[in-house]
Enzyme design. Structure first.
Site, PDB file in Angstrom:
ATOM      1  N   HIS A 113       0.455   4.295  -2.913  1.00 40.59           N
ATOM      2  CA  HIS A 113       0.280   5.938  -2.399  1.00 40.59           C
ATOM      3  C   HIS A 113       1.559   6.499  -2.953  1.00 40.59           C
ATOM      4  CE1 HIS A 113      -2.828   6.273   0.834  1.00 40.59           C
ATOM      5  NE2 HIS A 113      -2.885   5.046   0.409  1.00 40.59           N
ATOM      6  N   ARG A 168       0.943  -1.142   0.051  1.00 38.32           N
ATOM      7  CA  ARG A 168       0.082  -0.103  -0.067  1.00 38.32           C
ATOM      8  C   ARG A 168       0.909   1.165   0.101  1.00 38.32           C
ATOM      9  NH1 ARG A 168      -3.274   2.671   4.973  1.00 38.32           N
ATOM     10  NH2 ARG A 168      -4.659   4.062   3.803  1.00 38.32           N
ATOM     11  N   ASN A 222      -3.749  13.952   5.987  1.00 39.79           N
ATOM     12  CA  ASN A 222      -4.896  13.074   6.706  1.00 39.79           C
ATOM     13  C   ASN A 222      -5.212  11.710   5.723  1.00 39.79           C
ATOM     14  OD1 ASN A 222      -5.653  14.836   8.538  1.00 39.79           O
ATOM     15  ND2 ASN A 222      -6.962  15.796   7.256  1.00 39.79           N
ATOM     16  N   HIS A 226      -6.357  -6.663  -2.504  1.00 35.85           N
ATOM     17  CA  HIS A 226      -7.322  -6.661  -1.010  1.00 35.85           C
ATOM     18  C   HIS A 226      -7.145  -8.227  -0.538  1.00 35.85           C
ATOM     19  CE1 HIS A 226      -8.699  -2.286  -1.479  1.00 35.85           C
ATOM     20  NE2 HIS A 226      -7.282  -2.346  -1.272  1.00 35.85           N
TER      21      HIS A 226
END
Length: 342
Positions: A87, A83, A110, A209
């Site tokens: 990103h 992940r 955030n 996932h």
């Protein structure tokens, strides 16, 4: 043969054709030399498989050993490292900008609060610097780490082309562009296309996932107040809904992305979507949308094709370089740009 069946059949043919172009195996292999590099992926903005053949020949061994040791201590880091790589590549391309730790950086946004694995990259960077000082970029390390983390949990191996440079710019507002699990399929398709990827890559990388977890806080709206209705998302299987409500009594808790085989790298993720057991709304929507449904159905019954295509899509992800013309650097410390920049 009806239209839907025909589309699935065509999708399978396409999957096999694309997968056959990927030179990979399903186990760890040492760093390849130029004699076996895949020309399809080698020449991409200066990336090549033998980039460190002379300057840091033992690089992949160092990375593999460290990833293996970290995952033995904490197997959940595998999904986190993959992940983290996603990103990074989603913002400014694969330039390790997500690793920069300063006020206003992507890392402090955030959208990045739940990212993990930074300590793994720092540990590997330190080991690499001892053997090959100022030779290997943090961006290349993160890309290889994502590959090795995938292999360690049973996913496919693929050759990583090297030569990325570390970026000097990292902006928190840009991190908000990364998909967070509440987008529409059209938004996801457009985002992937903006990065040079396609619908197939979207469905395949969503299939990662098959491992990993999500915070329960990200699911509350699906469980209790979907689209402001005060009711749960009707696309969730009722037994799965009851399970999630019991599991996610506190927003701070975590829940497996794959409720059936959370520790196995397989196609159960797609089978879950067929049973209305997609954890994130962006997962379940892949089964409900006509553009992605045939691919979900095809991959659910083709585990070997899924593994092969994961390798292809991950290479494409790792090759994203949004600003190839800008001068980068080889950071001494992955958390900050080199002092000389200032």
């Amino acid at each position: 043969m009806n239209g839907g069946t025909a589309f699935v059949a065509i999708s399978l043919v396409v999957l096999h054709l694309v997968s056959d172009s990927s030179a990979n195996s399903h186990g760890y292999e040492p760093q390849k030399t130029s004699s076996v590099k895949n020309p399809k992926f080698a020449a991409n903005d200066g990336l090549s498989f033998d980039y460190y053949q002379e300057s840091c020949p033992g690089l992949e061994g160092i990375i593999h050993k460290s990833v293996n040791e970290w995952l033995k201590r904490d197997p959940t880091l595998a999904a986190s490292l993959i992940r983290l790589h996603f990103h990074d590549c989603s913002v400014r391309g694969c330039d390790a900008s997500i690793l920069l730790d300063h006020k206003g950086s992507e890392r402090r946004a955030n959208a990045s609060k739940t990212l993990r694995g930074f300590e793994v990259i720092n540990d590997i960077k330190e080991a690499v610097e001892k053997k090959c000082p100022r030779k290997v970029s943090c961006a290349d390390i993160l890309t290889a780490v994502a590959r090795d983390a995938t292999v360690e949990v049973g996913g496919p191996f693929w050759m990583v082309p090297y030569g990325r440079k570390d970026g000097r710019v990292s902006l928190s507002k840009e991190a908000e562009m990364v998909p967070m699990g509440r987008e529409k399929v059209t938004q996801l398709v457009e985002f992937f296309q903006s990065k040079g990827m396609n619908v197939l890559d979207l469905v395949v990388l969503s299939g990662m996932h098959t491992i990993g977890r999500s915070s329960c806080g990200a699911l509350q709206y699906r469980l209790y107040n979907f689209q402001g209705t005060g009711k749960p998302d009707p696309s969730i299987d009722h037994k799965y809904l009851n399970f999630l409500r019991r599991k996610c009594r506190w927003a701070s808790e975590n829940v497996d992305l794959d409720a059936k085989t959370p520790n196995t790298f397989d196609v159960q993720y797609y089978k879950n979507l067929e049973r209305k057991m997609g954890l994130l709304s962006t997962d379940q929507m892949l089964y409900n949308d006509s553009r992605t449904f045939p691919l979900v159905t095809a991959l659910a019954s083709q585990p070997s094709v899924f593994l092969d295509q994961v390798a292809v899509s991950m290479v494409k992800l790792g090759n994203i370089l949004d600003f190839p013309g800008q001068d980068g650097e080889i950071r001494a410390n992955c958390n900050s740009v080199n002092p000389s920049y200032y």
